[in-house]
Structure formats: structure tokens, C-alpha cells
Design an enzyme around this catalytic site. Structure first.
Site, mmCIF file in Angstrom:
data_model
loop_
_atom_site.group_PDB
_atom_site.id
_atom_site.type_symbol
_atom_site.label_atom_id
_atom_site.label_comp_id
_atom_site.label_asym_id
_atom_site.label_seq_id
_atom_site.Cartn_x
_atom_site.Cartn_y
_atom_site.Cartn_z
ATOM 1 N N SER A 145 0.828 -1.197 0.000
ATOM 2 C CA SER A 145 0.000 0.000 0.000
ATOM 3 C C SER A 145 0.871 1.259 0.000
ATOM 4 O O SER A 145 1.668 1.459 -0.904
ATOM 5 C CB SER A 145 -0.956 -0.027 1.196
ATOM 6 O OG SER A 145 -1.894 1.015 1.144
ATOM 7 N N ASP A 305 -6.389 1.988 -3.076
ATOM 8 C CA ASP A 305 -7.551 1.722 -2.224
ATOM 9 C C ASP A 305 -7.900 2.929 -1.352
ATOM 10 O O ASP A 305 -8.965 2.947 -0.733
ATOM 11 C CB ASP A 305 -7.377 0.456 -1.392
ATOM 12 C CG ASP A 305 -6.253 0.535 -0.366
ATOM 13 O OD1 ASP A 305 -5.439 1.479 -0.431
ATOM 14 O OD2 ASP A 305 -6.174 -0.366 0.495
ATOM 15 N N GLU A 395 -13.419 5.280 6.885
ATOM 16 C CA GLU A 395 -12.575 5.491 8.069
ATOM 17 C C GLU A 395 -11.707 6.712 7.819
ATOM 18 O O GLU A 395 -11.407 7.047 6.669
ATOM 19 C CB GLU A 395 -11.725 4.262 8.383
ATOM 20 C CG GLU A 395 -10.758 3.850 7.297
ATOM 21 C CD GLU A 395 -9.946 2.618 7.664
ATOM 22 O OE1 GLU A 395 -10.088 2.124 8.791
ATOM 23 O OE2 GLU A 395 -9.169 2.158 6.816
ATOM 24 N N LYS A 409 -12.276 -0.880 1.029
ATOM 25 C CA LYS A 409 -12.092 0.508 0.611
ATOM 26 C C LYS A 409 -11.645 0.530 -0.843
ATOM 27 O O LYS A 409 -10.872 -0.309 -1.293
ATOM 28 C CB LYS A 409 -11.107 1.235 1.522
ATOM 29 C CG LYS A 409 -9.759 0.599 1.713
ATOM 30 C CD LYS A 409 -8.963 1.390 2.735
ATOM 31 C CE LYS A 409 -7.629 0.728 3.056
ATOM 32 N NZ LYS A 409 -7.800 -0.537 3.808
#
Length: 567
Positions: A145, A305, A395, A409
Site C-alpha cells: 500500500s 484503495d 474510516e 475501501k
């Protein structure tokens, strides 16, 4: 230890990490060898994530192969028809990701499990989409990520399309431990293809995700999209092709992509830290937006994401929206463009309370979970009903999901939804800032901040100390209610108690008499205490947004200073 190292060298299929480890031995680098062999990289609900290198406490081909065998055996033991349903596998643009994905495919097919493997880099939400698309038993995304270049990761999705939650994490971990003591199978991708166990996912698969998003009723607001412009960056990640395609499909004709950050590059040469939340990470896309006079400067993180955005202000400058502000804007937009009584929205215990207030006012369903998108989507599936379907969750760490095309997400659909909202506002002579102010005027100005306190290793649990001597007031504000998620109980100032329907977690939440909130929880990975603060300021018709912001910031500074001093 030497035996462990020798065994590792004999098992490691990668000449690069074998040479790396041999050099450590030749240099007699005991400290580094101890760090790599004293423990194993822990597999949890986020899968694996760690620095790439040799040894069991690093990300490498052998760790990946053992992890894949552990996952495969757990699937075969617990999921009906797991072998035929198969596993979807995709990967990001980091240097080792393609090899790690192929190693995963080799191990799973060696166990007789069908594999759907992307033929090129893929955004995380595009891979997660494949679980329901193929009715697969699971999915794996090889990605770290927005972590620094030295890292890589192995993220697992379950057959419901969401990230794994207990007990699957511990069950897989047990099987990984067993696999680490066994001779691993040898199986090439050519063998897997010949046996009909490997399907390559090419452009047709990416088009399936594209069509699913284009057909989403929540991304169907085509109000003069060609009349606004926006800048975009993939931040050296894998989101550019799909992001630009989806925006074009939605009619956005003026999209300016940051060329220097458009192509996948796991070295992330133009950013110190490839996370849109980090200072400076958005500089290039804001400069691109400024050069074209665009309304929005948008970013996905490297696996696409997450979504971040800076919005042009009246004076022509660009200001970042917080994750909570984006979540509130999207939630309000989606609820007011549907029948809210038939919708369900959610967020986490540390995110802003404002979405709950909006949902309540609109008579929509609302739920709240522990931190982490794995909870937001798994709980959404449990909570939704025929009468009240899941619509949106977010979130504060820049994660959003719009509808159920992807049960995680998805920074790509969030990008499109936010652009469509902005275009509709512009068509009606309004800005994103106007909409945010109108929400504040109706529900109050919500300000959220986070602080961390470093703790000495092995220090006494702050949570247990607070449970033993619970505060009656914080920063001069009376505590009206305390939620103790470790004990699963909600305590009111008048002595009443209620059970809390959330998994046990070492978290304490204090609700104060002026609507302020303090959340205290220890970090799961470092010796530090995380504190989340929220203050709420009412807005009258006479109040200017500037004055309300100033009052809220002063109240926040006082709350943080006094609370931190009390700890």
C-alpha cells in the site's frame, strides 16, 4: 540459531536473499541475524507486511511460499469446494510484487487450487472485486500500500469479498507455521496452466470491474461533468489507468494527470513517503491543479484503495480535506441522493461522529465498528437487511467504499463519486466548501485530531490504570459516559451500564458533557498510546465559519493539552 540459518539457506529459492544472508554470516553480523531469525513475521488480519529481505522476519520468496501453502491448506480444510472456486491473485508495482504473486500462484496450484492471476499490476480494489465476480474462495493482493519502498505485503480477502477477520487469521497462521517445517512442493506456472489450474486475468477482467462501476447506481450522477477540471496523481502506484478511464467514462473531459508520478515505480522517487496524508506528498498534484486552474487535486495511494483530495479555495489556493471531511461529504451526498430510510452507512469508533448525526437526522441506518476496513465491511454484511441495504462506509485514514461492488475501501469509486458531487455543486453555483459549511450549520462544526504518546517498553498498561481509577472529568468537562471495549460495557455517570456489541479491544471512549469525545487505545505494533479527540461547536446563523473554526481549534488545543498532561 546457526542451525536455523543453515536450514533457511537450504530452503530459500531466491539466490538474491541467499547471497544477502550469506554476506551477513561472512560479516559475522550477529545483531542483524538475530533480528531476522529471533521471530517470524506475524500473520494477522492485515495478512503480512514487512521489510523485504532474507530470513523469517522479512518479506521474501520463501516466506511467501510458506504463507501461500498455509493459506491454501486452511482454505481446503474450512471452505467447501475451495479448490474449484479458486483464489484471485493480483499485485502492485513494487520490485518483488510480481514474483511474490507468481510464487503464491505456484504454491496454491500445487495444492490443486484454481488460481486467477492478473497478467499485470492491478489496483487492490480491482483484485478484491474478483472474489464475487468469480465466486472465489479467497483473494490475495501482494502490496504494501502506502508504506515506504523497503516494504511489501500479502493481503488476504475471504470468500465474502472482505478482508479476513478472526478466526481465519489465526487459523491461517497455524498452517503457515506447519508449512515452514515441511518440504515445499515444486510447481511451475507452466505446469499449472497445463493442468488447467491457472487462468490469466487480462484486459477483459479489468473491463469487468470498469463496467461494474459504470453500472453502479451510486456513480450515475452525470451533472455537467465536462464543466469542471481536476488534477490526479497515482503517486507512482497502479491506479492511473483505471482512474483516468472511469473518469472519462463518467464524462470528465478535463483530467490532468501528474506525468512524473503516473507510472508504477516502487522506488517512489518523487515523494519521501508515498502516503497522501504525509506532508509534501500532494505537492505535485496541487501544482498540476494550480497550473490548469482545476477545482480538485486528487490522489490515490500506490495500490489505489485510498483517496485524498485538496480543493481550491476562494483565493485560488488549495486546501486538503481531512479523511473525516471527505467521508462526511460523501456520506451526506449519497444519502441525500437516495431514499435514506432504505440505506445503511457506517464508520469507525475513532472517526468523526458527524456521519452518525447526519444519518440519524435523515432516518438512515448507522453502525460503528472497531478501526479497520475489515470490520466496516464484514459488519455491514451482517447489519444490512432487505429493507435497509448497505450504501457507504469510511474510516478517517482516507478509506471509503461506495456501494457493494467492492467489499473493501476503493479509492477509484470514491474518486468518481467525489468528482460527480463536485460537478453537481458547481452546476448549481456552489462549491465543496459551501456544502461542508451547510452541513456544519445544520449539525455543528466537528473537529477531530489525533496524538500519540510514546511509552517505555514494558510499561504498565495505561488502559488498565484508567480502568482502575476512571476519570470523572477530562479537561474540566464531566465524563457523561464511558465505553470500555475490552470489558464490553458502557457506563453512564448515573451508574447505569449497558453491554457493547463489539469485539473485545483495549479501547476506552469518554463522552464529555459538551459533546467532546476522547478515545484512548494502545498501538498494536509500537510502544505508544494513541489518543483521538473530537470537539463540537454549534453554529448560529450569525456565526462565520472562520470564527467557529477558531473557537473549535482553541477548544481542541485546551482538551489535548489538559488530557495529555493528565496521562
Amino acid at each position: 540459531m546457526i542451525t536455523d540459518v543453515s536450514t533457511w539457506l537450504a530452503r530459500d529459492p531466491d539466490p538474491v536473499t541467499r547471497q544477502e544472508l550469506q554476506q551477513l554470516l561472512d560479516d559475522n553480523n550477529k545483531q542483524e541475524i538475530e533480528d531476522r531469525f529471533s521471530t517470524r513475521l506475524a500473520f494477522g488480519t492485515a495478512g503480512l507486511r514487512g521489510i523485504v529481505g532474507a530470513g523469517p522476519n522479512r518479506m521474501n520468496r520463501l516466506v511467501i511460499q510458506e504463507t501461500a501453502i498455509g493459506l491454501g491448506r486452511y482454505l481446503l480444510d474450512t471452505v467447501n469446494s475451495a479448490a474449484s472456486r479458486g483464489v484471485v491473485i493480483g499485485y502492485d508495482g513494487r520490485p518483488d510484487s510480481r514474483q511474490f504473486a507468481q510464487d503464491t500462484a505456484s504454491m496454491l496450484t500445487a495444492l490443486g487450487i484454481n488460481v486467477y492471476l492478473t497478467a499485470k499490476v492491478a489496483p487492490t480494489p480491482v483484485v478484491a472485486f474478483g472474489v464475487h465476480h468469480f465466486n472465489a474462495a479467497a483473494a490475495v493482493v501482494v502490496t504494501a500500500s502506502h508504506n515506504p519502498p523497503a516494504y511489501n505485503g500479502f493481503k488476504v480477502y475471504w470468500g465474502n469479498g472482505a478482508q479476513i477477520i478472526p478466526p481465519h487469521d489465526s487459523g491461517i497462521a497455524e498452517q503457515i507455521d506447519l508449512a515452514s517445517q515441511e518440504v515445499l512442493p515444486v510447481n511451475s506456472l507452466e505446469d499449472a496452466e497445463r493442468l488447467g489450474l491457472l487462468t490469466w486475468l487480462n484486459d477483459d477482467y479489468f473491463t469487468a470491474y470498469r463496467k461494474a462501476q459504470n453500472n453502479s447506481p451510486y456513480l450515475a450522477n452525470h451533472t455537467e461533468p465536462a464543466n469542471i477540471s481536476l488534477a490526479y496523481t497515482a503517486m507512482h502506484g497502479v491506479g492511473a489507468d483505471m482512474a483516468e478511464t472511469l473518469l472519462a467514462d463518467a464524462g470528465f473531459a478535463h483530467v490532468y494527470s501528474v506525468a512524473a508520478q503516473r507510472e508504477p515505480d516502487g522506488r517512489f522517487p518523487t515523494v519521501n513517503f508515498p502516503n497522501p496524508e504525509e506532508p509534501g506528498a500532494m505537492d505535485m498534484v496541487i501544482a498540476e491543479a494550480s497550473a490548469h486552474g482545476a477545482i480538485l487535486a486528487c490522489a490515490n495511494d500506490p495500490d489505489a484503495d485510498r483517496f485524498a483530495v485538496a480543493v481550491r479555495t476562494e483565493d485560488g489556493e488549495y486546501k486538503m480535506l481531512t479523511g473525516d471531511q471527505v467521508g462526511v461529504l460523501l456520506g451526506h451526498y449519497l444519502l441525500t441522493h437516495s431514499v435514506p430510510e432504505q440505506q445503511l452507512v457506517g464508520t469507525t469508533i475513532v472517526s468523526s461522529s458527524l456521519l452518525e448525526k447526519i444519518a440519524t437526522a435523515l432516518e438512515a441506518g448507522f453502525y460503528k465498528t472497531l478501526t479497520g476496513f475489515k470490520w466496516l465491511t464484514n459488519v455491514a454484511m451482517e447489519q444490512q437487511t432487505q429493507e435497509q441495504q448497505f450504501l457507504f462506509a469510511y474510516e478517517e485514514a482516507l478509506g471509503y467504499t461506495v456501494g457493494n461492488t467492492v467489499w473493501d475501501k476503493d479509492g477509484l469509486s470514491a474518486l468518481v463519486a467525489f468528482a460527480q458531487m463536485t460537478a453537481e455543486l458547481a452546476a448549481n453555483g456552489h462549491t465543496v466548501w459551501d456544502r461542508l459549511e451547510s452541513i456544519y450549520r445544520e449539525h455543528g462544526y466537528y473537529l477531530n485530531e489525533q496524538r500519540s504518546i510514546a511509552l517505555a517498553p514494558g510499561a504498565v498498561s495505561v488502559g488498565d490504570q484508567l480502568r482502575a481509577d476512571p476519570p470523572l472529568c477530562i479537561a474540566g468537562r464531566a465524563v457523561e459516559m464511558t465505553e470500555d471495549l475490552k470489558l464490553g460495557v458502557r457506563r453512564f455517570a448515573d451508574g447505569r451500564t449497558e453491554d457493547i456489541d463489539l469485539p473485545s479491544s483495549d479501547v476506552l471512549i469518554y463522552y464529555l458533557d459538551d459533546e467532546s469525545r476522547v478515545v484512548v487505545r494502545p498501538s498494536g505494533t509500537e510502544p505508544k498510546l494513541k489518543c483521538y479527540y473530537e470537539v463540537v461547536e454549534a453554529m448560529s446563523h450569525e456565526d462565520s465559519i472562520k470564527h467557529v473554526q477558531q473557537r473549535a481549534q482553541e477548544a481542541m488545543a485546551s482538551l489535548i493539552d489538559k488530557h495529555q498532561a493528565s496521562l
